[in-house]
Design a protein around this motif. Structure first.
Motif, PDB file in Angstrom:
ATOM      1  N   MET A   1      60.886  59.943  18.738  1.00  0.00           N
ATOM      2  CA  MET A   1      60.695  58.477  18.994  1.00  0.00           C
ATOM      3  C   MET A   1      58.930  58.598  19.156  1.00  0.00           C
ATOM      4  O   MET A   1      58.364  59.396  19.670  1.00  0.00           O
ATOM      5  CB  MET A   1      61.190  58.018  20.390  1.00  0.00           C
ATOM      6  N   ASN A   2      58.344  57.648  18.284  1.00  0.00           N
ATOM      7  CA  ASN A   2      56.846  57.577  18.548  1.00  0.00           C
ATOM      8  C   ASN A   2      56.495  56.665  19.711  1.00  0.00           C
ATOM      9  O   ASN A   2      57.290  56.311  20.407  1.00  0.00           O
ATOM     10  CB  ASN A   2      56.400  57.063  17.135  1.00  0.00           C
ATOM     11  N   ARG A   4      54.576  54.013  19.807  1.00  0.00           N
ATOM     12  CA  ARG A   4      54.990  52.676  19.784  1.00  0.00           C
ATOM     13  C   ARG A   4      56.483  52.217  19.987  1.00  0.00           C
ATOM     14  O   ARG A   4      56.599  51.260  20.903  1.00  0.00           O
ATOM     15  CB  ARG A   4      54.775  52.113  18.239  1.00  0.00           C
ATOM     16  N   SER A   5      57.399  52.958  19.520  1.00  0.00           N
ATOM     17  CA  SER A   5      58.867  52.566  19.914  1.00  0.00           C
ATOM     18  C   SER A   5      58.944  52.891  21.444  1.00  0.00           C
ATOM     19  O   SER A   5      59.691  52.176  21.872  1.00  0.00           O
ATOM     20  CB  SER A   5      59.596  53.533  18.896  1.00  0.00           C
ATOM     21  N   ALA A   6      58.314  53.825  21.900  1.00  0.00           N
ATOM     22  CA  ALA A   6      58.549  54.259  23.299  1.00  0.00           C
ATOM     23  C   ALA A   6      58.057  53.143  24.229  1.00  0.00           C
ATOM     24  O   ALA A   6      58.588  52.732  25.235  1.00  0.00           O
ATOM     25  CB  ALA A   6      57.933  55.434  23.694  1.00  0.00           C
ATOM     26  N   GLY A   8      57.768  49.822  23.268  1.00  0.00           N
ATOM     27  CA  GLY A   8      58.536  48.797  23.014  1.00  0.00           C
ATOM     28  C   GLY A   8      59.790  49.014  23.839  1.00  0.00           C
ATOM     29  O   GLY A   8      60.348  48.059  24.529  1.00  0.00           O
ATOM     30  N   ARG A   9      60.484  50.247  23.907  1.00  0.00           N
ATOM     31  CA  ARG A   9      61.433  50.489  24.721  1.00  0.00           C
ATOM     32  C   ARG A   9      61.331  50.354  26.214  1.00  0.00           C
ATOM     33  O   ARG A   9      61.951  49.842  26.860  1.00  0.00           O
ATOM     34  CB  ARG A   9      62.030  52.127  24.210  1.00  0.00           C
ATOM     35  N   GLU A  12      61.092  46.391  27.103  1.00  0.00           N
ATOM     36  CA  GLU A  12      62.497  45.947  27.011  1.00  0.00           C
ATOM     37  C   GLU A  12      63.406  46.182  28.325  1.00  0.00           C
ATOM     38  O   GLU A  12      63.899  45.545  28.726  1.00  0.00           O
ATOM     39  CB  GLU A  12      63.208  46.461  25.833  1.00  0.00           C
ATOM     40  N   ASN A  30      69.112  45.550  21.837  1.00  0.00           N
ATOM     41  CA  ASN A  30      68.751  46.189  20.492  1.00  0.00           C
ATOM     42  C   ASN A  30      70.101  46.023  19.634  1.00  0.00           C
ATOM     43  O   ASN A  30      70.436  46.752  18.828  1.00  0.00           O
ATOM     44  CB  ASN A  30      68.264  47.705  20.507  1.00  0.00           C
ATOM     45  N   ARG A  32      71.773  44.986  16.463  1.00  0.00           N
ATOM     46  CA  ARG A  32      71.048  44.965  14.852  1.00  0.00           C
ATOM     47  C   ARG A  32      72.333  44.188  14.064  1.00  0.00           C
ATOM     48  O   ARG A  32      73.344  44.502  14.172  1.00  0.00           O
ATOM     49  CB  ARG A  32      71.025  46.665  14.373  1.00  0.00           C
ATOM     50  N   GLU A  38      66.873  42.392  14.320  1.00  0.00           N
ATOM     51  CA  GLU A  38      67.435  43.109  15.530  1.00  0.00           C
ATOM     52  C   GLU A  38      67.174  41.850  16.788  1.00  0.00           C
ATOM     53  O   GLU A  38      65.949  41.379  16.674  1.00  0.00           O
ATOM     54  CB  GLU A  38      66.793  44.379  15.985  1.00  0.00           C
ATOM     55  N   ASP A  40      66.459  41.951  20.739  1.00  0.00           N
ATOM     56  CA  ASP A  40      65.923  42.884  21.532  1.00  0.00           C
ATOM     57  C   ASP A  40      67.066  42.993  22.718  1.00  0.00           C
ATOM     58  O   ASP A  40      67.517  43.790  23.117  1.00  0.00           O
ATOM     59  CB  ASP A  40      64.651  42.507  22.117  1.00  0.00           C
TER      60      ASP A  40
END
Length: 120
Positions: A1-2, A4-6, A8-9, A12, A30, A32, A38, A40
């Protein structure tokens, strides 16, 4: 997980907590729909289905998270809401509402979480 996604997570997770504090029940996170996109957070508030978009920003980023919902994004969310309803047995009696939760993470201190109802 990069990173940016961390980010966002984390946003959320804060958003889901805020929705629960407001009396909502989180049904899914999430969700999909193939390549369409997606949702959220999908939640229920009474007999209303809530489709919630979450935008998370660090303090100092160019744009406030609540400004990130464009007409195109709103239209995509409405389409995703329709697909979620089709996949889960039809529309609820209270209809569907699209909400936005903006999360701003300051360099120091507590995150700022803003919930706006009925944005699209």
């Amino acid at each position: 997980m990069n990173a940016r996604s961390a980010l966002g997570r984390y946003g959320e997770t804060l958003a889901a907590r805020r929705l629960v504090e407001a009396g909502m029940t989180v049904l899914e996170r999430n969700w999909r729909c193939g390549r369409t996109g997606e949702i959220d957070i999908v939640a229920r508030h009474g007999d209303t289905l809530i489709v919630c978009e979450v935008k998370t920003r660090r303090r100092g980023d160019f744009e406030h998270p609540l400004a990130a919902l464009t007409p195109r994004k709103a239209a995509r969310l409405r389409g995703l809401a329709d697909r979620w309803i089709q996949a889960h047995g039809g529309a609820p009696p209270g209809g569907v509402r699209i909400d936005l939760v903006g999360v701003v993470l300051p360099r120091r201190g507590a995150p700022v979480v803003e919930h706006v109802r009925g944005v699209a």
